[in-house]
Motif scaffolding. Structure first.
Motif, mmCIF file in Angstrom:
data_model
loop_
_atom_site.group_PDB
_atom_site.id
_atom_site.type_symbol
_atom_site.label_atom_id
_atom_site.label_comp_id
_atom_site.label_asym_id
_atom_site.label_seq_id
_atom_site.Cartn_x
_atom_site.Cartn_y
_atom_site.Cartn_z
ATOM 1 N N GLY B 151 -2.104 8.404 9.226
ATOM 2 C CA GLY B 151 -1.507 7.071 9.199
ATOM 3 C C GLY B 151 -1.978 6.256 8.002
ATOM 4 N N MET B 153 -3.037 7.523 5.232
ATOM 5 C CA MET B 153 -2.463 8.159 4.046
ATOM 6 C C MET B 153 -1.057 7.630 3.770
ATOM 7 N N LEU B 154 -0.230 7.634 4.797
ATOM 8 C CA LEU B 154 1.155 7.221 4.604
ATOM 9 C C LEU B 154 1.247 5.725 4.287
ATOM 10 N N GLN B 158 2.945 4.385 0.928
ATOM 11 C CA GLN B 158 4.100 3.483 1.022
ATOM 12 C C GLN B 158 3.697 2.048 0.717
ATOM 13 N N PRO B 163 4.060 2.233 8.405
ATOM 14 C CA PRO B 163 3.876 3.603 8.911
ATOM 15 C C PRO B 163 2.650 3.744 9.786
ATOM 16 N N ALA B 166 3.516 2.104 13.126
ATOM 17 C CA ALA B 166 4.462 2.946 13.862
ATOM 18 C C ALA B 166 3.746 4.144 14.476
ATOM 19 N N ALA B 167 2.813 4.728 13.723
ATOM 20 C CA ALA B 167 2.077 5.883 14.230
ATOM 21 C C ALA B 167 1.206 5.498 15.421
#
Lengths: 187, 187
Positions: B151, B153-154, B158, B163, B166-167
DNA sequence: GTCTATATATTGATAGAC
DNA sequence: GTCTATCAATATATAGAC
């Protein structure tokens, strides 16, 4: 591509790249103004190869769209197997190594993650009524990416397939519960 | 510590470290034979700080052990907030940057991941009958770590909290289903 | 477009006075 | 234990002939 994957961007020098490729610096700098431009070109290549080299081979053996998601996980597991848990996802590596120190690179990495997530999103769409109607498919596709990347990270750190396999097992359990829930709904 | 977190191990030179710390190379190399030894010392510090700086403050606001897991996720979310999504987990960064190029480092990173996972494992144990009896708590604890790392990382790639949030939402949904399942079992 | 030779800065690390 | 000065190697990148 191979050197960046194995040693990271800052872990490889242009000299080593030239030697490995049997190229001379005059040629290299004729095509790439800077080392960073080579990295950008490598990322463009990853974008180009994503479907033919990753998604299509990974999806081929599975008909069911949900199974395709797990075939994709198996494809990355195979990277661990082939490299004895030494290499994972080159995009994930760069995302954490580069961060936003090189903004051009970060933007490309974001696009690659988007493209990957979109591939999973497509599977989830194809699964249709197998999933509960209220599932956020964008969030779930990103979640699959996140579990894959995190799983590769832990597997490499532990030098073992076990954490990756366990994570895929937990993800499978979650999907099973979603599918069971959807089956219930449709009754 | 700060420089390695912000720029990675290979992204920082000893000269910059000396300047930032207002130290001279003679002093530095008196205490650390090599730059890698400094990194090892930094990792030892992370190990030392894990409970007092991460787990204890993260767990404090939550009584319920499952809520503590999500307080921990919130703690890392706050790292993203404070750095405008520029920094994530220093251990995860190093795991992907160093890989097994420096075996001593990789072993320490594995230990740190183990310690982190053990903290979550403790929450899961304390949750007792809230979770289904057949849940693999070790796998689930690693899974939480994996989602957290992926999470971050994304989110960094971004440059957005979305993200990560959301995770965490998907992970929450999974826990909700596990808890509901356990409640059913006990009836 | 490719070659050899090299510039310039920075790399990690050391020497030796204090 | 800390200081200044510096080493040898490597970093990315360039010059200019061919």
């Amino acid at each position: 591509m191979e050197l960046f994957h194995a040693k990271g961007y800052n872990g490889v020098g242009v000299a080593e790249i030239l030697k490995t490729a049997d190229a001379r610096s005059g040629s290299f700098y004729h095509y790439f103004p800077t080392k960073e431009d080579l990295l950008i070109a490598v990322l463009a290549k990853y974008d180009e190869l994503l479907w033919p080299v990753v998604f299509e081979p990974a999806f081929a053996p599975a008909r069911d769209p949900i199974e395709r998601v797990f075939s994709l996980m198996a494809w990355y597991r195979n990277v661990l197997v082939k490299t004895d848990c030494r290499q994972g996802c080159p995009i994930g590596n760069l995302a954490l190594e580069i961060g936003d120190v090189q903004p051009r690179v970060r933007e490309r990495l974001a696009e690659l993650f988007d493209a990957w997530s979109a591939g999973v999103h497509q599977c989830l769409d194809e699964a249709g009524g197998q999933l509960p109607a209220d599932v956020d498919r964008t969030a779930l596709a990103d979640f699959v990416l996140i579990v894959m990347e995190g799983g590769l990270m832990l597997a490499r750190a532990q030098s073992s397939l076990a954490p990756f396999d366990a994570a895929v097992g937990v993800l499978r359990d979650y999907f099973d519960r979603l599918l069971a829930n959807a089956a219930e709904e449709s009754n």
